[in-house]
Write a protein that holds these residues in place. Structure first.
Motif, PDB file in Angstrom:
ATOM      1  N   SER A   7       0.776  -1.243   0.000  1.00 24.23           N
ATOM      2  CA  SER A   7       0.000   0.000   0.000  1.00 24.23           C
ATOM      3  C   SER A   7       0.808   1.294   0.000  1.00 24.23           C
ATOM      4  CB  SER A   7      -0.928   0.006   1.228  1.00 24.23           C
ATOM      5  OG  SER A   7      -0.151   0.115   2.412  1.00 24.23           O
ATOM      6  N   ASN A  25       3.243   4.085  -1.534  1.00 24.91           N
ATOM      7  CA  ASN A  25       3.846   4.622  -2.763  1.00 24.91           C
ATOM      8  C   ASN A  25       5.369   4.667  -2.725  1.00 24.91           C
ATOM      9  OD1 ASN A  25       1.959   5.478  -4.886  1.00 24.91           O
ATOM     10  ND2 ASN A  25       0.958   6.528  -3.195  1.00 24.91           N
ATOM     11  N   THR A  85      -8.371   2.548  -4.414  1.00 27.19           N
ATOM     12  CA  THR A  85      -7.931   3.892  -4.030  1.00 27.19           C
ATOM     13  C   THR A  85      -8.298   4.930  -5.082  1.00 27.19           C
ATOM     14  OG1 THR A  85      -5.923   5.201  -3.709  1.00 27.19           O
ATOM     15  CG2 THR A  85      -5.684   3.242  -5.024  1.00 27.19           C
ATOM     16  N   GLU A 116      -6.250   6.973  -6.103  1.00 31.94           N
ATOM     17  CA  GLU A 116      -5.025   7.242  -6.878  1.00 31.94           C
ATOM     18  C   GLU A 116      -5.070   6.657  -8.276  1.00 31.94           C
ATOM     19  OE1 GLU A 116      -1.357   6.630  -4.878  1.00 31.94           O
ATOM     20  OE2 GLU A 116      -2.169   7.220  -2.945  1.00 31.94           O
ATOM     21  N   TYR A 150       2.576   1.746  -7.368  1.00 31.26           N
ATOM     22  CA  TYR A 150       1.454   1.367  -6.489  1.00 31.26           C
ATOM     23  C   TYR A 150       0.110   1.605  -7.175  1.00 31.26           C
ATOM     24  CZ  TYR A 150      -2.232   2.052  -3.035  1.00 31.26           C
ATOM     25  OH  TYR A 150      -3.435   2.019  -2.367  1.00 31.26           O
ATOM     26  N   ASN A 153      -7.494   9.309   1.058  1.00 23.55           N
ATOM     27  CA  ASN A 153      -6.484   9.015   2.091  1.00 23.55           C
ATOM     28  C   ASN A 153      -7.101   8.803   3.471  1.00 23.55           C
ATOM     29  OD1 ASN A 153      -4.821  10.271  -0.068  1.00 23.55           O
ATOM     30  ND2 ASN A 153      -3.209  10.092   1.476  1.00 23.55           N
ATOM     31  N   LYS A 177       3.586   6.024   6.864  1.00 23.33           N
ATOM     32  CA  LYS A 177       2.619   6.901   6.202  1.00 23.33           C
ATOM     33  C   LYS A 177       2.693   8.318   6.780  1.00 23.33           C
ATOM     34  CE  LYS A 177       0.647   3.619   3.584  1.00 23.33           C
ATOM     35  NZ  LYS A 177       0.965   2.323   4.128  1.00 23.33           N
ATOM     36  N   PHE A 178       2.177   9.274   6.029  1.00 19.04           N
ATOM     37  CA  PHE A 178       2.395  10.698   6.314  1.00 19.04           C
ATOM     38  C   PHE A 178       1.989  11.130   7.734  1.00 19.04           C
ATOM     39  CE2 PHE A 178       0.601  15.131   5.740  1.00 19.04           C
ATOM     40  CZ  PHE A 178       1.819  15.771   5.786  1.00 19.04           C
ATOM     41  N   ARG A 224       3.766   9.296  10.596  1.00 19.58           N
ATOM     42  CA  ARG A 224       5.196   9.637  10.602  1.00 19.58           C
ATOM     43  C   ARG A 224       5.422  10.973  11.302  1.00 19.58           C
ATOM     44  NH1 ARG A 224       9.623  11.347   5.974  1.00 19.58           N
ATOM     45  NH2 ARG A 224      11.404  10.951   7.323  1.00 19.58           N
ATOM     46  N   GLN A 225       4.571  11.945  10.989  1.00 20.16           N
ATOM     47  CA  GLN A 225       4.802  13.286  11.552  1.00 20.16           C
ATOM     48  C   GLN A 225       4.452  13.322  13.047  1.00 20.16           C
ATOM     49  OE1 GLN A 225       6.496  14.341   9.352  1.00 20.16           O
ATOM     50  NE2 GLN A 225       5.566  13.483   7.504  1.00 20.16           N
ATOM     51  N   LYS A 274       8.614  16.096   8.347  1.00 19.08           N
ATOM     52  CA  LYS A 274       9.259  16.210   7.022  1.00 19.08           C
ATOM     53  C   LYS A 274       8.197  16.342   5.944  1.00 19.08           C
ATOM     54  CE  LYS A 274      13.182  14.974   9.029  1.00 19.08           C
ATOM     55  NZ  LYS A 274      13.776  16.062   9.798  1.00 19.08           N
ATOM     56  N   TYR A 333       7.472  16.728   1.917  1.00 21.40           N
ATOM     57  CA  TYR A 333       8.075  16.554   0.589  1.00 21.40           C
ATOM     58  C   TYR A 333       7.876  17.835  -0.233  1.00 21.40           C
ATOM     59  CZ  TYR A 333       7.939  11.454   1.427  1.00 21.40           C
ATOM     60  OH  TYR A 333       8.105  10.183   1.927  1.00 21.40           O
ATOM     61  N   ARG A 393      -4.263  16.269  -0.128  1.00 22.41           N
ATOM     62  CA  ARG A 393      -4.911  14.971   0.017  1.00 22.41           C
ATOM     63  C   ARG A 393      -6.287  15.186   0.640  1.00 22.41           C
ATOM     64  NH1 ARG A 393      -1.555  14.269  -3.077  1.00 22.41           N
ATOM     65  NH2 ARG A 393       0.044  12.644  -3.228  1.00 22.41           N
ATOM     66  N   ASN A 432      -0.624  19.223   2.541  1.00 23.27           N
ATOM     67  CA  ASN A 432       0.249  18.542   3.512  1.00 23.27           C
ATOM     68  C   ASN A 432       0.786  19.538   4.536  1.00 23.27           C
ATOM     69  OD1 ASN A 432      -0.193  16.171   2.135  1.00 23.27           O
ATOM     70  ND2 ASN A 432       1.677  16.344   0.896  1.00 23.27           N
ATOM     71  N   ARG A 463       8.940  13.446  -3.582  1.00 19.92           N
ATOM     72  CA  ARG A 463       8.699  12.094  -4.127  1.00 19.92           C
ATOM     73  C   ARG A 463       8.708  12.174  -5.654  1.00 19.92           C
ATOM     74  NH1 ARG A 463       3.094   9.595  -2.163  1.00 19.92           N
ATOM     75  NH2 ARG A 463       4.338   8.901  -0.401  1.00 19.92           N
ATOM     76  N   HIS A 487       5.331  12.783  -7.846  1.00 18.76           N
ATOM     77  CA  HIS A 487       4.397  13.087  -6.744  1.00 18.76           C
ATOM     78  C   HIS A 487       3.063  13.668  -7.240  1.00 18.76           C
ATOM     79  CE1 HIS A 487       4.243  15.003  -2.432  1.00 18.76           C
ATOM     80  NE2 HIS A 487       3.226  14.196  -2.673  1.00 18.76           N
TER      81      HIS A 487
HETATM   82  O1  TDX Z   1       7.110  12.077   5.232  1.00 19.02           O
HETATM   83  C1  TDX Z   1       6.273  12.337   4.360  1.00 19.02           C
HETATM   84  N1  TDX Z   1       6.143  13.635   3.935  1.00 19.02           N
HETATM   85  C2  TDX Z   1       5.236  14.009   2.988  1.00 19.02           C
HETATM   86  O2  TDX Z   1       5.162  15.194   2.647  1.00 19.02           O
HETATM   87  C3  TDX Z   1       5.404  11.323   3.786  1.00 19.02           C
HETATM   88  C4  TDX Z   1       5.521   9.889   4.225  1.00 19.02           C
HETATM   89  C5  TDX Z   1       4.478  11.729   2.841  1.00 19.02           C
HETATM   90  N2  TDX Z   1       4.401  13.011   2.446  1.00 19.02           N
HETATM   91  C6  TDX Z   1       3.352  13.417   1.489  1.00 19.02           C
HETATM   92  C7  TDX Z   1       3.174  12.565   0.272  1.00 19.02           C
HETATM   93  C8  TDX Z   1       1.684  12.714  -0.016  1.00 19.02           C
HETATM   94  O3  TDX Z   1       1.446  13.929  -0.717  1.00 19.02           O
HETATM   95  O4  TDX Z   1       2.118  13.297   2.213  1.00 19.02           O
HETATM   96  C9  TDX Z   1       1.054  12.845   1.365  1.00 19.02           C
HETATM   97  C10 TDX Z   1       0.499  11.533   1.909  1.00 19.02           C
HETATM   98  O5  TDX Z   1       1.520  10.554   1.768  1.00 19.02           O
HETATM   99  P1  TDX Z   1       1.262   9.001   2.090  1.00 19.02           P
HETATM  100  O6  TDX Z   1       0.812   8.852   3.505  1.00 19.02           O
HETATM  101  O7  TDX Z   1       2.455   8.233   1.642  1.00 19.02           O
HETATM  102  O8  TDX Z   1      -0.040   8.704   1.213  1.00 19.02           O
HETATM  103  P2  TDX Z   1      -0.324   8.719  -0.370  1.00 19.02           P
HETATM  104  O9  TDX Z   1       0.908   8.568  -1.167  1.00 19.02           O
HETATM  105  O10 TDX Z   1      -1.213   9.908  -0.630  1.00 19.02           O
HETATM  106  O11 TDX Z   1      -1.172   7.357  -0.486  1.00 19.02           O
HETATM  107  C11 TDX Z   1      -2.129   6.995   0.540  1.00 19.02           C
HETATM  108  O12 TDX Z   1      -3.435   7.284   0.132  1.00 19.02           O
HETATM  109  C12 TDX Z   1      -3.998   6.494  -0.864  1.00 19.02           C
HETATM  110  C13 TDX Z   1      -2.009   5.532   0.921  1.00 19.02           C
HETATM  111  O13 TDX Z   1      -0.679   5.245   1.326  1.00 19.02           O
HETATM  112  C14 TDX Z   1      -2.449   4.646  -0.195  1.00 19.02           C
HETATM  113  O14 TDX Z   1      -2.425   3.275   0.203  1.00 19.02           O
HETATM  114  C15 TDX Z   1      -3.843   5.018  -0.587  1.00 19.02           C
HETATM  115  O15 TDX Z   1      -4.231   4.280  -1.707  1.00 19.02           O
END
Ligand code: TDX
Ligand code: NAD
Length: 332
Positions: free
Chosen positions: A82, A84, A121, A123, A148, A177, A187-188, A191-192, A203, A205, A212, A247, A271, A274
């Motif tokens: 799951s 990305n 999803t 996505e 993904y 999301n 996951k975002f 993690r934060q 952090k 990106y 989202r 974000n 990413r 992205h």
């Molecule tokens: O440290 C980070 N900083 C950051 O800015 C991380 C881990 C992510 N990001 C950004 C990337 C995305 O714009 O935050 C947003 C959310 O990131 P993710 O949690 O990795 O989610 P995303 O890539 O949007 O995908 C999620 O939503 C749809 C799920 O992981 C998928 O399984 C789902 O299908």
């Protein structure tokens, strides 16, 4: 319907769905889960053993899948790779689990005439510009960007084809999301939150401008249950709770709720590929099936999620250092 097979039922959303079924139905639930790094044994162990059986196994194992499908009245398919960022490092398990795994399940439900719900999803639709007034609907063309999302798109198309060509009794859902308890610290949002709890800076990106559309995992579970019970066979339903946030806004809210200055974050390497913005129009699900989300205040949902991570340190801490080491390698 008396029994249900939930693939990926030990994962973040799957385990929430299983919990939802145990609390609100009399169904006997079997979880089929490979118990990868993303599985939460603790979430399943907390449920009554006379209601939930865990089978540790792979959805690509055709013999195992066939036997389990034969013994159940319905299948809800959450199992997937799951994340990305992981798919950009090594797409191989994504193709195996998301595409071949879905194919394997479809062949079994075709043989046994079993009701199937496929969890996917938003996505698969690609992304929107920040200033685009449009949101995704069930008729938005597929245009996935990442390994993904392309494997999820491939799995959706297999389901649609098995409905049309073989009369499989399937429904599909594409959700935005999710956030909530038991989400992996890769996951975002988790993690934060755990960064702040650990004295690390969040952090973002790129410039943190990507948007989202957030939904609480309990609302995802109630939507899947609604579609399983009342959805029309062959139909796709988009699931969303009108939760668009950049974000940067999310990180600023987390920092504020955790008593930190709103600018105490770092901008890190973006990413590759992205997606800029996701946004869901869930009118069909709301009007046709009468579903509505319960967690409509993102700020208080986030506050409760922060409290959960604060209280469940023992669950996430063993995973945290390895995740951060992997991100550090990528400059993230
Ligand atoms: O440290 C980070 N900083 C950051 O800015 C991380 C881990 C992510 N990001 C950004 C990337 C995305 O714009 O935050 C947003 C959310 O990131 P993710 O949690 O990795 O989610 P995303 O890539 O949007 O995908 C999620 O939503 C749809 C799920 O992981 C998928 O399984 C789902 O299908
Ligand atoms: P997750 O990574 O937390 O959980 C996935 C679960 O699937 C894990 O328990 C894992 O062990 C299991 N699994 C992986 N490979 C398997 C295999 N080959 N056989 C059996 N089990 C396997 O994922 P999640 O965030 O809970 O997502 C669940 C589903 O919801 C996925 O299909 C995902 O595409 C979809 N989805 C997720 C989001 C989101 O925001 N997280 C949004 C929309 C849709």
């Amino acid at each position: 319907m008396r029994s249900i097979l939930v693939t990926g039922g030990a994962g973040f959303i799957g385990s929430n769905f299983v919990q939802h079924l145990v609390a609100t139905t009399d169904l006997a639930v079997t979880v089929l889960d490979k118990m990868t790094y993303a599985a939460n044994r603790e979430a399943i162990d907390a449920l009554p053993a006379d209601r939930v059986q865990l089978v540790a196994g792979d959805v690509v194992d055709a013999a195992l899948v066939d036997g389990l499908v034969a013994d159940h009245d319905a299948v809800v398919h959450f199992a997937a790779e799951s994340h990305n960022d992981n798919s950009l490092k090594d797409p191989s398990p994504f193709v195996q689990t998301n595409v071949i795994g879905t194919f394997t399940l479809l062949e079994a439900v075709r043989k046994h005439g079993t009701r199937f719900h496929h969890v996917s999803t938003d996505e698969v639709y690609g992304d929107l510009e920040l200033d685009d007034p449009a949101r995704f609907t069930e008729s938005t063309p597929y245009n996935p960007s990442s390994p993904y999302s392309s494997t999820k798109a491939g799995s959706d198309l297999l389901v649609r084809a098995w409905v049309r060509s073989f009369g499989v009794q399937a429904t599909l859902s594409n959700c935005s999301n999710n956030y909530g308890p038991y989400q992996h610290v890769e996951k975002f949002i988790p993690r934060q939150i755990t960064n702040v709890l650990d004295g690390r800076r969040p952090k973002l990106y790129g410039q943190g401008l990507n948007v989202r559309d957030w939904i609480h995992t309990e609302d995802h579970s109630s939507a899947v249950r609604t579609i399983l019970e009342r959805g029309r066979i062959g139909e796709t339903y988009l699931i969303g709770a009108d939760g668009e946030q950049s974000n940067r806004q999310v990180v600023e809210t987390i920092l504020e709720l955790m008593g930190q200055p709103a600018d105490a974050y770092d901008l890190v390497t973006d990413r590759p590929g992205h997606d800029m913005r996701y946004a869901i129009d869930s009118t069909k699900l709301r009007t046709e099936l009468g579903w509505a989300p319960r967690f409509t205040d993102f700020r208080s949902g986030l506050e409760a999620t922060i409290a959960w991570y604060r209280d469940n340190d023992a669950w996430w801490r063993p995973k945290k250092d390895a995740v951060e080491a992997r991100y550090a390698e990528a400059g993230q």
